[in-house]
Scaffold this motif. Sequence first.
Motif, PDB file in Angstrom:
ATOM      1  N   MET A  90       0.838  -1.208   0.000  1.00  0.00           N
ATOM      2  CA  MET A  90       0.000   0.000   0.000  1.00  0.00           C
ATOM      3  C   MET A  90       0.872   1.257   0.000  1.00  0.00           C
ATOM      4  O   MET A  90       1.839   1.328   0.751  1.00  0.00           O
ATOM      5  N   GLU A 117      -2.754   5.630  -0.152  1.00  0.00           N
ATOM      6  CA  GLU A 117      -3.825   4.643   0.065  1.00  0.00           C
ATOM      7  C   GLU A 117      -4.081   4.448   1.566  1.00  0.00           C
ATOM      8  O   GLU A 117      -5.220   4.381   2.018  1.00  0.00           O
ATOM      9  N   LYS A 176      -7.629   5.453   3.487  1.00  0.00           N
ATOM     10  CA  LYS A 176      -8.339   4.475   4.319  1.00  0.00           C
ATOM     11  C   LYS A 176      -8.529   5.027   5.743  1.00  0.00           C
ATOM     12  O   LYS A 176      -9.606   4.911   6.338  1.00  0.00           O
TER      13      LYS A 176
END
Lengths: 650, 156
Positions: free
Chosen positions: A1, A5, A9
């Motif tokens: 990731m 990202e 999140k």
Amino acid sequence: MTFDEIKTKAISEWETLEHSNQPRILIGAATCGRASGAMAVLDAINSELTKHNIEATIIQVGCIGLCYAEPLVDIVKPNRPRICYSNVTPEIIPQLIEDYIINDNPRPDLAMGTIGNGSIKDIPKLFELPMLKPQVRIVLRNCGMIDPENINHYIARDGYSGLVKALGMKPEEVIEEIKKSGLRGRGGAGFPTGLKWEFCRKSPGEVKYIICNADEGDPGAFMNRSLLEGDPHSVLEGMLIGAYAIGATEGYIYIRAEYPLAIERLKVALHQIEEYGLLGDNILGSNFSFHIKIKQGAGAFVCGEETALMASIEGKRGMPRSRPPFPAQAGLWGKPTNINNVGTWGHVSAILQHSADWYASYGSEKCKGTKVFALAGKIERTGLIEVPMGISLQEIIYGIGGGIPDGKIFKAVQTGGPSGGCLPASLLNLPVDYESLTGAGSIMGSGGMVVMDENTCMVDVAHYFLSFTQAESCGKCVLCRLGTKQMLDILENICNGNGKAEDIELLTELSQSVKNGSLCALGGTAPNPVLTTLRYFRDEYEAHINEKRCPALNCTELISYYILPDKCQGCGICLKNCSSEAISGGKRMVHIIDQSKCIRCGVCSDVCPTRFSAVTKVSGEEIAVPSKPVPVTAPKGNKEASNESSANLS
Amino acid sequence: METDVKEPLDELLSPYPGKKGDLIPILQEVQEKFGYLPREAMQKIAKFLSLPESTVYGVSTFYAQFKFVPTGKRIIKVCRGTACHVRGAGRILGEIERKLGIKPGETTDDLEYTLETIACFGSCALAPVIVIDKDVYGRMTTTKVGQILADIEKQS
């Protein structure tokens, strides 16, 4: 990731939480909250929610710093500001949940303040309260706001964006940024952080270490503990930025074993950043690799000193060594090492998340930014505070701290722990920065600030600190080992009424020798409490020596307790509770203390019902009392009093 | 009184590679396990790390955390931090000393209580503070001390 990202999140998790239709309950569950009973409150909340079948999110947060008002419980309902309730007990929880969560009555009588947008009638805004308004929360930005065990909360509030920014810069640029911010070491000495990093960066060597000093040993100081318990990632991010700038591959956190919750939180946080690829090899896909280990201290104050701390990590006795070589040249296992305090690392992450200029806009000309203090002692509002450098002692003690409780008179404020000094009322306008405090004979220190009132004996305080440093002296330097012992003996004599006129001069002379003859700061600063009390409270020394009198009525050998015949009601509580059988009396008889048996523990004074207040404490005088118990002549006390007596007697 | 240390000690030492730098963590784990550092354990640690026994003793006696005699079932710690001191920790300590008949560092004959003082517990806002095992009691008074000790007696 990628980090983007991860951040997306995290933000989505945070926003889901913020906009949830469920009520959210936040409870301050750091060590101080727990000591005040937060866990019992938490149990009560859980069982009450189950009882009413209410779905709610419960988050254990760190310390927001309002220690005097603990336990703190915050309730957030959808589209409402968060309400902070203080001094919450398990008993009040059923009512609070029924009133606010079920029936939508926010109970302004129990509330302390609101946090966030919007307002609620009759509840002030929390950050507008006198305790919080003068504060600037940079290091403590997340404490009490986020779940310290949830890395996404930290990331959603700009966490690790400082590291990402640093990784996009050259290490030298990062050092330049820290230099520009004006940040100085928050462990006490105030050495410019950027400069310290530069020494280590330029030091030749493949392997370099960085260390986070979390061996918060000053009695009266708990800033590091609170930060590690409330926002461990802010410290870890600072370490990562430092490691990148310096070129270190391994880091240690040296933390006192007395802080189990902080250690636990650090372990959780370290595990999380490893999982996210923010710690380990090739961090976020870069060439930068870094590992962190936790080392627990084993109870030695001197290990707060950097060379002693390194010896302790190496598994040796924690004894300081002479410098040079400085740790930046030859530190841990002989390799270039950079040590910074927990607080300093917390500032570093904030600086990189914002900018050096932003940081430098706070504070005074010479001292930039903010400083966290643990405000304790004889003060109305104890707690953890973060203030801009340059604020006056007056503003801290009377503005934020609310002054001295019980209508007592301010006598002194002690800064810098055993290495610092006691400053009198005449210096209340002193700005709080490194130079001003040093000039007044104290030091900034790590951030302990203990307030003393008229009942505090300054000779006893000097004795107290010296007994601490004496016991903690590692024994390497003769003057620290034996000089402090001599000083302690003299202070003990003075407190016991055996002081001699020449003692003051001798203490001053010994202080100078101990300062000059000690290798490290422990000995170098140990005489400070003695020197400052001699400088500002010499009259108290003289009263002890010349009049055998303790003006603060504190030194056991110089005080006496008497039961006042015109006030005693003959209830017998004191007699029952006297452990040395020094009190004689009988029902409705005036009680008498036998001075030859009295050990001056003061229990009689504690247990005497306040409406009688028949026990008095004096120093340097005698009070005429009957030689044996006589019938009570004072007007008879009310019924309640006699009921209370019999309850206590059973 | 010697504790049987061999087996639990072998198990405890097995994850360690035998580096000298691990001495303090090992001592901490041994103490966690036995409540103190038994003599035989010290000898074994010295052998395990290829250190002279004198070094193991030298290091362990340097740090306040380590104990060399068994402690009582309950450990009462009185905080002597600055905030606690100015708020009367000395009188709290005196009261406990009188109630238990022991001084700091001592254990009652029935091995029920060990009394200790600690430099600072870091809960200064609640001063004066005492800690019994893991429970923290804040804002202590001499009267409260008596009640707490009486409650503990009742429980056991």
